[in-house]
Design a protein around this motif. Sequence first.
Motif, mmCIF file in Angstrom:
data_model
loop_
_atom_site.group_PDB
_atom_site.id
_atom_site.type_symbol
_atom_site.label_atom_id
_atom_site.label_comp_id
_atom_site.label_asym_id
_atom_site.label_seq_id
_atom_site.Cartn_x
_atom_site.Cartn_y
_atom_site.Cartn_z
ATOM 1 N N ILE A 19 -6.836 3.157 -3.574
ATOM 2 C CA ILE A 19 -6.748 1.514 -3.996
ATOM 3 C C ILE A 19 -5.302 1.204 -3.182
ATOM 4 O O ILE A 19 -5.209 0.120 -2.015
ATOM 5 C CB ILE A 19 -6.050 0.810 -5.039
ATOM 6 N N GLY A 20 -4.446 2.292 -3.049
ATOM 7 C CA GLY A 20 -3.229 2.180 -2.072
ATOM 8 C C GLY A 20 -3.381 2.254 -0.605
ATOM 9 O O GLY A 20 -2.935 1.325 0.357
ATOM 10 N N THR A 21 -4.637 2.913 0.243
ATOM 11 C CA THR A 21 -4.690 2.815 1.306
ATOM 12 C C THR A 21 -5.550 1.642 1.714
ATOM 13 O O THR A 21 -5.437 0.623 2.372
ATOM 14 C CB THR A 21 -5.444 3.815 1.977
ATOM 15 N N LEU A 22 -5.684 1.134 0.595
ATOM 16 C CA LEU A 22 -7.171 -0.298 0.495
ATOM 17 C C LEU A 22 -6.043 -1.763 1.059
ATOM 18 O O LEU A 22 -6.432 -1.589 2.229
ATOM 19 C CB LEU A 22 -7.380 -0.531 -0.406
ATOM 20 N N ALA A 23 -5.017 -1.417 0.371
ATOM 21 C CA ALA A 23 -3.886 -2.118 0.974
ATOM 22 C C ALA A 23 -3.203 -2.013 2.187
ATOM 23 O O ALA A 23 -3.070 -2.838 3.093
ATOM 24 C CB ALA A 23 -2.888 -2.328 -0.297
ATOM 25 N N PHE A 30 -4.078 12.817 0.618
ATOM 26 C CA PHE A 30 -3.448 12.823 -0.584
ATOM 27 C C PHE A 30 -4.152 13.455 -2.372
ATOM 28 O O PHE A 30 -3.526 13.406 -3.283
ATOM 29 C CB PHE A 30 -3.568 11.355 -0.946
ATOM 30 N N ILE A 52 2.445 2.157 -3.298
ATOM 31 C CA ILE A 52 1.475 2.705 -4.344
ATOM 32 C C ILE A 52 1.220 3.776 -4.120
ATOM 33 O O ILE A 52 1.885 4.759 -4.716
ATOM 34 C CB ILE A 52 -0.123 1.658 -4.474
ATOM 35 N N ILE A 81 -13.942 8.971 -5.733
ATOM 36 C CA ILE A 81 -13.781 7.721 -4.877
ATOM 37 C C ILE A 81 -13.522 7.136 -3.948
ATOM 38 O O ILE A 81 -11.727 7.937 -3.569
ATOM 39 C CB ILE A 81 -14.427 6.005 -6.566
ATOM 40 N N ILE A 94 2.846 6.612 -7.195
ATOM 41 C CA ILE A 94 1.427 7.780 -7.523
ATOM 42 C C ILE A 94 2.149 8.895 -7.600
ATOM 43 O O ILE A 94 2.419 9.602 -8.296
ATOM 44 C CB ILE A 94 -0.212 7.824 -7.263
ATOM 45 N N LEU A 149 -8.895 7.132 -7.198
ATOM 46 C CA LEU A 149 -9.015 5.687 -6.924
ATOM 47 C C LEU A 149 -7.366 5.249 -6.920
ATOM 48 O O LEU A 149 -7.878 4.104 -6.056
ATOM 49 C CB LEU A 149 -9.555 6.018 -8.593
ATOM 50 N N ALA A 150 -6.650 5.302 -6.876
ATOM 51 C CA ALA A 150 -5.633 5.272 -7.457
ATOM 52 C C ALA A 150 -4.607 5.201 -5.787
ATOM 53 O O ALA A 150 -4.242 4.241 -4.614
ATOM 54 C CB ALA A 150 -4.191 5.483 -8.016
ATOM 55 N N VAL A 151 -5.343 6.345 -4.857
ATOM 56 C CA VAL A 151 -4.718 6.804 -4.022
ATOM 57 C C VAL A 151 -5.567 5.464 -2.707
ATOM 58 O O VAL A 151 -4.989 5.139 -2.121
ATOM 59 C CB VAL A 151 -5.090 8.365 -3.101
ATOM 60 N N GLY A 190 0.599 -1.442 0.142
ATOM 61 C CA GLY A 190 -0.234 -0.028 0.123
ATOM 62 C C GLY A 190 1.151 1.397 -0.176
ATOM 63 O O GLY A 190 0.677 2.089 -0.831
ATOM 64 N N LEU A 229 -3.732 14.031 -6.179
ATOM 65 C CA LEU A 229 -3.763 13.392 -6.930
ATOM 66 C C LEU A 229 -5.405 11.990 -7.445
ATOM 67 O O LEU A 229 -5.936 12.338 -6.409
ATOM 68 C CB LEU A 229 -3.183 11.603 -6.253
ATOM 69 N N PRO A 230 -5.443 11.029 -8.013
ATOM 70 C CA PRO A 230 -6.387 10.756 -8.425
ATOM 71 C C PRO A 230 -7.219 9.486 -7.178
ATOM 72 O O PRO A 230 -6.193 8.787 -6.664
ATOM 73 C CB PRO A 230 -6.571 9.422 -9.634
#
Lengths: 336, 327
Positions: free
Chosen positions: B126-130, B113, A310, B67, A314, B122-124, A307, B119-120
């Motif tokens: 997905i990163g914090t999801l993990a 973020f 990522i 999102i 970005i 969606l990408a951010v 995480g 930053l988008p």
Amino acid sequence: MSARENGSRFVHKLWLAREFGIVVALGLLVLVTTVDSPNFLSPQSLRDLMLGAAILVVLAVGQTVVIISRNIDLSVGAVLGLVAFATGKLLSSAPGTPTVVAVLVGVGLGAVCGVVNGVLVAAARVPALVITLGTLYAFRGIDHSWARGEQINASDMPRSFLGLGTWTVLGVPVLALIALAVMLAVGFYLRNYRSGRELYAIGSEPAAARLSGIPVGRRVFTSFVVCGALAGLAGVLYAARFGTIDATVGTGIELQVVAAAVVGGVAIFGGSGSVYGAALGALLLTTIGSSLAVLRINPFWQQAVVGGLILAAIGLDRLLAVRAANRLRGRSSHGA
Amino acid sequence: MARDVVRSTLARWDTVLLVVLAAVVVVAGVLVEGFASGRNFQFLLLDVVAIALIALPLTLIVITGEIDLSVASTLGLCSAVMGQLWVAGLSLELVVVLVVGLGAVLGAVNAVFVTRFALPSLAVTIGTLAAYRGLAFVVLGDQAVADFPFSWTTAASSTVGGGSVPWAAVVTLVLAVVFGVVLHATPFGRSLYAMGNNAEAATFSGIRVARAKFWLFVVSGAVSGLAGVYWTLRFASARADNAAGLELAVVAAVLLGGVSIFGGRGTLLGVLAGVLLLGAVRNALQLADVAADTLNVVTGGLLIASVVVPNVVGMARTRWRRRQRTA
């Protein structure tokens, strides 16, 4: 132009390449791990690493094709699961099936799933995120109701097929060679074919691409079919490598795949990125997993690190974009 | 005039959803044994509370064109921390406050973020999801903390006056009204639609886009933390993998509820109808002994239909009108 100038330009280009950062991170990771335990670079553990990364690389390459055109395919994990089960079922009920036929059937089934996604996205003009979230549930549900709790084991499948997952050529696993071939083929296509370049144009500015006569719907449709076919190939490879298949195979892997692409510098809103970056991202994510194990760090840290990675990727991407924009602005003001 | 009102109300997605929801409830009530019982109603509501809670702020976020995919991981991390704090001997009242606060902090990280670094989302997320799910495992490992006081765990599923309406559903409804008023009856709420339609135009017309989005992500985190408290008490178990994968169900419910993934369109009533519709369909099919696997096909099918059908109808209507005009 002097050789030295040429060389420095090469270094400069290398420095600017999105993939450079990942290579450095990967190198550092391998270095630190090897210093701690030199066995990390033994042929055996390198083979394990390549085996582990191969399936994720194939998926990430397919995902990149879709993301470049400003779409996303969240259903790849479900397609992988469905195809893995279908392949296992085919081979256990007809043990005489040649491996080539099994691979073709798997890739074909994956492509059919891609056609479903592609038709829904391209024809109904509906965002891919929503469609593939829906087909993620649907494909997984079909997989579950087909499998009904059944598990297929390695002993049910012919050894010639399982060999696909274990054989090596000059010490390199066949699985890794297949992943490499897929990456090179798709990378070559995206770079050198008109329809490949058009995917980038679509991702940068869909409306402009449409106005300039690019068949946006057809290209997007094709990208989903390619992604589905590669997810199908990944499913076949999964079956060959693990030999144990039930309906939960590949659950949640879609996020890893998207993560690999994002870490590899593929912009989530399309228009830029390469399959090489995505493949390196997949390799990096896999390496983190085995490094943490070797370094005896709590394996629970792995996901947290992914995480963080990522977010870092970005963030770095944005930083580079801002710097490039500033430089362009500076140049144009000098020119004026 | 009256006919136009009827027609425009019927054409609204919320109305369609409410009609479908009513139809599902009636049909299931007649055909499925056990569906139309107070006890089943109670369980249905208890099951959808977490999704409904998280869907409230997410609706506002998606309307602005962003999102938040990290909601279920936030829930999991809050649940894990709740377990550890309780084991450490803090009072449960204090633990709940701290955990909801933690949720807000996790939301603020997303917000920084998304709004500061542009930053988008969606990408951010997905990163914090993990990242958040990983941290949940770092905090609690694969252990479970289950020794919460009985009075608290029963409170999570207790009902109003011992009837069939859980208190948790009442709390959710109150929050839904608050979110509904904010979204549909305040200038702030209107500005969210403006951002979703055209962020640049919204900025030029004096709307503080970044600040609004910042607080939406903070609220999303806090509500996910609250959902984490509910989840932990309802199942009497703090686990790092609590609600794993729930983000997809919540996003599915929000989109089924008629919120456009591109922002600018959607209502809170529609989303609540979407949450209840998904919950009722799954509940009825489960009671009818339809295998759990088929439920996924239905969920996916509903989600796809909810975006494809209006689009195709819209396209057909435009084509029909054009033909009328040329004729």
